[in-house]
Design a protein around this motif. Sequence first.
Motif, PDB file in Angstrom:
ATOM      1  N   GLU A   1       0.831  -1.196   0.000  1.00 37.58           N
ATOM      2  CA  GLU A   1       0.000   0.000   0.000  1.00 37.58           C
ATOM      3  C   GLU A   1       0.871   1.254   0.000  1.00 37.58           C
ATOM      4  OE1 GLU A   1      -3.808   1.226   2.704  1.00 37.58           O
ATOM      5  OE2 GLU A   1      -2.035   0.463   3.693  1.00 37.58           O
TER       6      GLU A   1
ATOM      7  N   HIS B   1       8.332   1.304   5.269  1.00 41.53           N
ATOM      8  CA  HIS B   1       7.486   0.121   5.149  1.00 41.53           C
ATOM      9  C   HIS B   1       6.264   0.328   4.260  1.00 41.53           C
ATOM     10  CE1 HIS B   1       9.648  -2.382   8.106  1.00 41.53           C
ATOM     11  NE2 HIS B   1       9.999  -1.210   8.597  1.00 41.53           N
TER      12      HIS B   1
ATOM     13  N   HIS C   1       3.606   2.144   4.355  1.00 43.48           N
ATOM     14  CA  HIS C   1       2.262   2.371   4.879  1.00 43.48           C
ATOM     15  C   HIS C   1       1.692   3.705   4.409  1.00 43.48           C
ATOM     16  CE1 HIS C   1       1.751  -0.905   7.802  1.00 43.48           C
ATOM     17  NE2 HIS C   1       3.037  -0.787   8.086  1.00 43.48           N
ATOM     18  N   THR C   2       0.380   3.770   4.298  1.00 44.43           N
ATOM     19  CA  THR C   2      -0.293   5.063   4.243  1.00 44.43           C
ATOM     20  C   THR C   2      -0.167   5.679   5.636  1.00 44.43           C
ATOM     21  OG1 THR C   2      -2.399   4.123   4.948  1.00 44.43           O
ATOM     22  CG2 THR C   2      -1.984   4.242   2.565  1.00 44.43           C
TER      23      THR C   2
ATOM     24  N   GLY D   1      -2.462   3.781   7.878  1.00 51.23           N
ATOM     25  CA  GLY D   1      -1.912   2.460   8.131  1.00 51.23           C
ATOM     26  C   GLY D   1      -0.753   2.500   9.110  1.00 51.23           C
ATOM     27  N   ALA D   2       0.089   3.526   9.004  1.00 46.15           N
ATOM     28  CA  ALA D   2       1.228   3.664   9.918  1.00 46.15           C
ATOM     29  C   ALA D   2       0.757   3.950  11.335  1.00 46.15           C
ATOM     30  CB  ALA D   2       2.154   4.776   9.428  1.00 46.15           C
TER      31      ALA D   2
ATOM     32  N   HIS E   1      -0.696   0.793  12.760  1.00 41.50           N
ATOM     33  CA  HIS E   1       0.333  -0.193  13.094  1.00 41.50           C
ATOM     34  C   HIS E   1       1.081   0.216  14.359  1.00 41.50           C
ATOM     35  CE1 HIS E   1       2.959  -3.593  12.221  1.00 41.50           C
ATOM     36  NE2 HIS E   1       3.913  -2.845  12.744  1.00 41.50           N
TER      37      HIS E   1
END
Length: 364
Positions: A13, A271, A273-274, A277-278, A281
């Motif tokens: 992503e 990594h 991520h959006t 998303g980050a 996480h």
Amino acid sequence: MSPAHVEAPVVSEKVSEKVVTFTLPDLVSLCQFPLRYHPNGDEIAKESAEWLDINCPGLNLRQRDAMYGLQGGVLAAYSYTSGPKDRLRVIADYINYLFHLDNISDGMLTRETDSLGDVVMNALWYPENYRPTQGQPEDEPIPGKLTRDIWIRCIQHAGPGVQKRFIETMQEFFQSITEQAKTRSENSFPDLESYIDCRRDTSACKPCWALIEYLHDVDLPDHVIEHPLLQSLGQAANDLVSWSNDIYSYNMEQGRGDGVHNLVDVLIRQHGHTLQGAVDHAGEMWRQTMEKFIEDEKRLPSWGPEIDDMVQKYVSGLRDWSVGSLYWSFRSHRYFGRDGQNVMKHRTIELIQKKVEPLFPVVN
């Protein structure tokens, strides 16, 4: 008053469109530790803010407003919830001072952080007789004066082990912010493992753990404080405070162009991520770290009644820090301005689009 890390999976992503808002993870609901507050907390918070104000002449109105809005003494009261009033005052002064150091070190070059570290460490090593090598005593930089003021009061009651741990971990703090300054100047980006190693020192949590002992008149023997499980608990509490701080401070930091030294930023850059998303996480890392803390605490051995009582006070202090820093983040104006209580409820953050000028562009 109401007052060990998880490896991030690589995902495909990517950020494909402009993000306007993101949602904070509900760490307050996930936290399994009880919230407490020192009964003298508000009184001490007021006194400590005034102490820093008086001892930092030359601040402009914006800087002074930020200083009082920080509410560092409130963080102390949330994180050190029992113990003598005079010792809480020393700790509150230290926390306010620590944020001031953080403000003035942001954006510094490597050689400047080295110089700041020398001033502070010399004041810790030689509190009674340290003076600048050139000039008169009144020419000593403000960070040195503040350090000596706090440390002279602290060492009146702190045990030798506590003093040793505090000084050693403050030295590690300056080494890590120097490394951070180097990374910033080189415009390089750390991988997750390197970031975590450095963050555990730039958080300045380790000196704060020594102050838990100071508050309770405890000086844990080396073989106890160095036990793997007690070390793991300290590291987990450090991560809990650091990850929540990175999540809550991300918007402010990216708004002024800091980035890099933030878990959310590392997860995005390294990594894939959006932003959402980050943040999610990082919240999951926080949740799993809390579970690890709880499991490690259950496995602590016994060293006998006297030492077990000391350990209980120390571990309780780690818990207080982990939950107290969450609630303080929404009471302070540092991350969410005056809207903290609303943010705590709805958890929706509007991304800052315009670069914000730093509060402290030079050392005062």
